[in-house]
Design an enzyme around this catalytic site. Structure first.
Site, short mmCIF file in Angstrom:
data_model
loop_
_atom_site.label_atom_id
_atom_site.label_comp_id
_atom_site.label_asym_id
_atom_site.label_seq_id
_atom_site.Cartn_x
_atom_site.Cartn_y
_atom_site.Cartn_z
N HIS A 215 58.87 33.63 94.43
CA HIS A 215 58.15 33.39 95.68
C HIS A 215 57.19 32.21 95.58
O HIS A 215 55.97 32.39 95.64
CB HIS A 215 57.34 34.64 96.08
CG HIS A 215 58.12 35.91 96.15
ND1 HIS A 215 57.55 37.15 96.01
CD2 HIS A 215 59.44 36.14 96.37
CE1 HIS A 215 58.48 38.09 96.12
NE2 HIS A 215 59.64 37.50 96.33
C1 LIG Z 1 66.49 35.92 93.93
C2 LIG Z 1 65.43 35.96 95.02
C3 LIG Z 1 65.15 37.18 95.63
C4 LIG Z 1 64.17 37.23 96.63
N1 LIG Z 1 63.94 38.41 97.28
C5 LIG Z 1 63.07 38.46 98.32
C6 LIG Z 1 62.89 39.64 99.06
O1 LIG Z 1 63.53 40.67 98.80
N2 LIG Z 1 62.00 39.63 100.08
C7 LIG Z 1 61.27 38.51 100.40
O2 LIG Z 1 60.43 38.59 101.30
N3 LIG Z 1 61.44 37.38 99.73
C8 LIG Z 1 62.34 37.30 98.72
N4 LIG Z 1 62.56 36.12 98.07
C9 LIG Z 1 61.81 34.93 98.52
C10 LIG Z 1 62.21 34.46 99.92
O3 LIG Z 1 63.61 34.44 100.10
C11 LIG Z 1 61.61 33.06 100.11
O4 LIG Z 1 60.20 33.19 99.95
C12 LIG Z 1 61.87 32.47 101.49
O5 LIG Z 1 63.24 32.39 101.76
C13 LIG Z 1 61.24 31.07 101.53
O6 LIG Z 1 61.45 30.53 102.81
P1 LIG Z 1 61.27 28.95 103.03
O7 LIG Z 1 61.59 28.69 104.44
O8 LIG Z 1 59.95 28.57 102.48
O9 LIG Z 1 62.36 28.27 102.07
P2 LIG Z 1 63.89 28.56 101.82
O10 LIG Z 1 64.30 29.87 102.41
O11 LIG Z 1 64.11 28.35 100.37
O12 LIG Z 1 64.64 27.42 102.64
C14 LIG Z 1 64.50 26.06 102.32
C15 LIG Z 1 65.80 25.34 102.64
O13 LIG Z 1 65.52 23.95 102.77
C16 LIG Z 1 66.59 23.22 102.21
N5 LIG Z 1 66.08 21.89 101.84
C17 LIG Z 1 65.19 21.58 100.86
N6 LIG Z 1 64.95 20.26 100.83
C18 LIG Z 1 65.71 19.72 101.81
C19 LIG Z 1 65.91 18.38 102.27
N7 LIG Z 1 65.24 17.35 101.73
N8 LIG Z 1 66.78 18.16 103.29
C20 LIG Z 1 67.46 19.19 103.86
N9 LIG Z 1 67.31 20.48 103.46
C21 LIG Z 1 66.44 20.74 102.45
C22 LIG Z 1 67.02 24.04 101.02
O14 LIG Z 1 68.34 23.71 100.63
C23 LIG Z 1 66.86 25.47 101.54
O15 LIG Z 1 68.08 25.95 102.07
C24 LIG Z 1 63.49 36.05 97.02
C25 LIG Z 1 63.78 34.84 96.39
C26 LIG Z 1 64.75 34.79 95.40
C27 LIG Z 1 65.04 33.49 94.72
#
Ligand SMILES: Cc1cc2nc3c(=O)[nH]c(=O)nc-3n(C[C@H](O)[C@H](O)[C@H](O)COP(=O)(O)OP(=O)(O)OC[C@H]3O[C@@H](n4cnc5c(N)ncnc54)[C@H](O)[C@@H]3O)c2cc1C
Ligand code: SF4
Length: 505
Positions: free
Chosen positions: A437
């Site tokens: 996270h």
């Molecule tokens: C194995 C695992 C299990 C987890 N389990 C849980 C859970 O059970 N419950 C929970 O609440 N959280 C869980 N999490 C954490 C949760 O999924 C993340 O905190 C959340 O998805 C983060 O959201 P975000 O929008 O910040 O980023 P992300 O969901 O990571 O999305 C970011 C996206 O941006 C894209 N990106 C990055 N840079 C660029 C760029 N320059 N151009 C275009 N696209 C780009 C990436 O490819 C990615 O797809 C888990 C994480 C992992 C790794």
């Protein structure tokens, strides 16, 4: 429409009301809410679209396809910590465990006290949590899906007076096959590519995969669009694209959003971009029983205990397929072979810590950020306490051996042996950790000198530039973050909708 960029022409150009970068927990709800309000939305995602019918069932292969750097992302520091992230349509939600927690009121109140956040109240977030929970079908894990691992742990916990509860998760018709972190093969987990993204697409949003944003275009302190590269199947640059838009939302996650800002040298008057990284470090306690447990059956992250949450310790269920678990055991060679022969007799539980430690993301070579993080002694002590509690619980449940993630205490055979944990000083480098996270690297706040975005998630410096992802949290959330990220993203989207005239000409 969801389109892979490989079907689009070279030197692609388009314009839109808003460009959203990233399709995970932050980007997907933003795309949906703005498309619902009639905005012309383009969402760009670096990863590809995957489907339950094509998920690779070999865990290492699945990680290669859906995780950034095949899941081999690590922090630099003591100890070095694996920090895996998704790179796919749906972002990390595609490969997460599906656990859903709302932000705790006391954490939000602490942020208000320290960072102001004058434009947002808990009462603004509650209806957004309800919206998210309804769209994601969030519900308590049914007892029959908990599997023997969660059941044994709960029995042991009860004997020690520790309370466990089933976790709330986003699923429909979950069969408990236990592969959530490799992409749910039953189509049960309600990650972003099953709800917000197709719904946004039906409302007219254009979603382009294999599209990496590299440049944020800014003119006179106002954002004007983005530029980047369309990628081929091997993630190599195929051609360039440019999209003009008066609003740009960065939702690349707490590692890649600050990296993009740092690479562009913008929105960092506070000097805080990339700083204040929290990661919720976590570890696991593996128990070995005399009897067959088959811990792989049932929902791996099915139940939890927050009895020690006020001390920054959460206990949450976990289990892994043999190929991955074998890497996480404290041994090699014949000893590892012996442990793995007992795979069906193993059970496992996770210990997650609300970190007071913090690190930073800095610009690395090309598209590779560098992530620095050192665990402090306070958090180390929290781990020792959490590990000891989980081990005692498993002994109460009948385990004969426990494998601890602490060097020098790899295997213990009784509650008595656990006392040795108090006879030496355990330092950060003695722990074997992982983290899932990342957050905090573009924190929100009222003061432009100490924060990157305001409480509507807009940059203090660049009009029309928003951050909607895990980067915005000012401190360690203490609970799994996905639905809190979604609720904040919807709040920012509603702000944009209310103030459309300010942004769209
Ligand atoms: C194995 C695992 C299990 C987890 N389990 C849980 C859970 O059970 N419950 C929970 O609440 N959280 C869980 N999490 C954490 C949760 O999924 C993340 O905190 C959340 O998805 C983060 O959201 P975000 O929008 O910040 O980023 P992300 O969901 O990571 O999305 C970011 C996206 O941006 C894209 N990106 C990055 N840079 C660029 C760029 N320059 N151009 C275009 N696209 C780009 C990436 O490819 C990615 O797809 C888990 C994480 C992992 C790794
Ligand atoms: S336990 Fe299985 S069916 Fe249920 S959400 Fe996870 S992968 Fe899907």
């Amino acid at each position: 429409m969801i389109t892979d960029s490989q079907t689009l022409e070279e030197n692609f150009y388009a314009s839109a009301d808003v460009v959203i970068v990233g399709s995970g927990a932050g980007g997907a709800p933003m795309a949906y809410q703005l498309a619902l309000a009639g905005w012309n939305v383009i969402l760009l995602e670096e990863g590809q679209k995957h489907s339950p019918y094509t998920f690779n069932r070999q865990s290492w292969e699945a990680m290669k396809e859906m995780y950034r750097d095949s899941g081999m992302t690590f922090t630099i520091g003591t100890p070095s910590i694996p920090l895996p992230m998704g790179r796919a349509l749906g972002g990390t939600t595609l490969i997460n465990s599906g656990t859903c927690f709302r932000i705790r009121e006391e954490v939000f109140a602490g942020w208000k006290k320290e960072f102001g956040l004058s434009e947002i109240e808990m009462s603004d977030l509650l209806p957004r949590f309800e919206q998210v929970e309804s769209i994601l079908n969030v519900q308590e894990t049914p007892v029959e899906l908990l599997g023997s691992n969660n059941r044994l742990f709960s029995e042991g916990a009860q004997k020690l007076g520790v309370m466990t509860k089933p976790l709330y998760r986003n699923f429909k018709n979950c069969k408990g096959v236990g592969l959530c972190v490799f992409g749910c093969p039953e189509n049960a987990k309600q990650s972003m590519e099953k709800n917000f993204l197709p719904n946004a697409s039906e409302l007219g949003a254009k979603i382009i995969t294999s599209a990496r944003v590299e440049k944020i275009c800014v003119k006179r302190n106002t954002v004007t669009g983005v530029e980047g590269s369309f990628l081929d199947d091997r993630k190599k640059r195929r051609t360039k694209f440019k999209i003009d838009a008066p609003v740009v939302v960065l939702s690349c996650g707490a590692v890649h959003t600050p990296h993009l800002l740092l690479s562009n040298g913008i929105a960092n008057g506070s000097g805080q971009v990339g700083h204040n990284l929290h990661i919720h470090p976590a570890t696991k306690v593996i128990a070995i029983f005399d009897d067959i447990i088959n811990a792989w059956s049932g929902v791996p992250q099915g139940c939890y205990s927050d009895d020690y949450a006020s001390e920054g310790i959460m206990l949450e269920g976990f289990f892994l397929p043999p190929a991955i678990l074998s890497f996480a055991l404290p041994s090699l060679g014949m000893k590892l072979k012996k442990y793995m022969a007992d795979y069906s007799k193993m059970a496992g539980f996770g210990v997650m810590v609300t970190d007071s430690s913090h690190g930073k993301v800095i610009k690395g070579m090309g598209h590779m950020p560098l992530i620095f993080y050192n665990l402090n002694q306070t958090d180390t002590d929290k781990f020792v306490k959490g590990i000891e509690i989980a081990a005692k619980i498993y002994f109460e449940a009948g385990a004969t051996k426990i494998l601890l993630p602490i060097h020098g205490f790899d295997e213990v055979s009784s509650i008595d042996e656990l006392k040795k944990l108090h006879q030496v000083k355990i330092s950060p480098s003695d722990l074997e950790l992982s983290a899932f996270h990342p957050m905090g690297t573009c924190r929100m706040g009222d003061n432009p000198k100490t924060s990157v975005v305001n409480s509507h998630l807009e940059s203090h410096e660049i009009k029309g530039l928003f951050v909607a992802d895990a980067s915005i949290f000012p401190s360690s959330l203490g609970v799994n973050p996905q639905i809190s990220i979604m609720a904040f993203s919807l709040f920012a989207a509603d702000h944009l909708i209310r103030h459309k005239d300010r942004y769209l000409i």
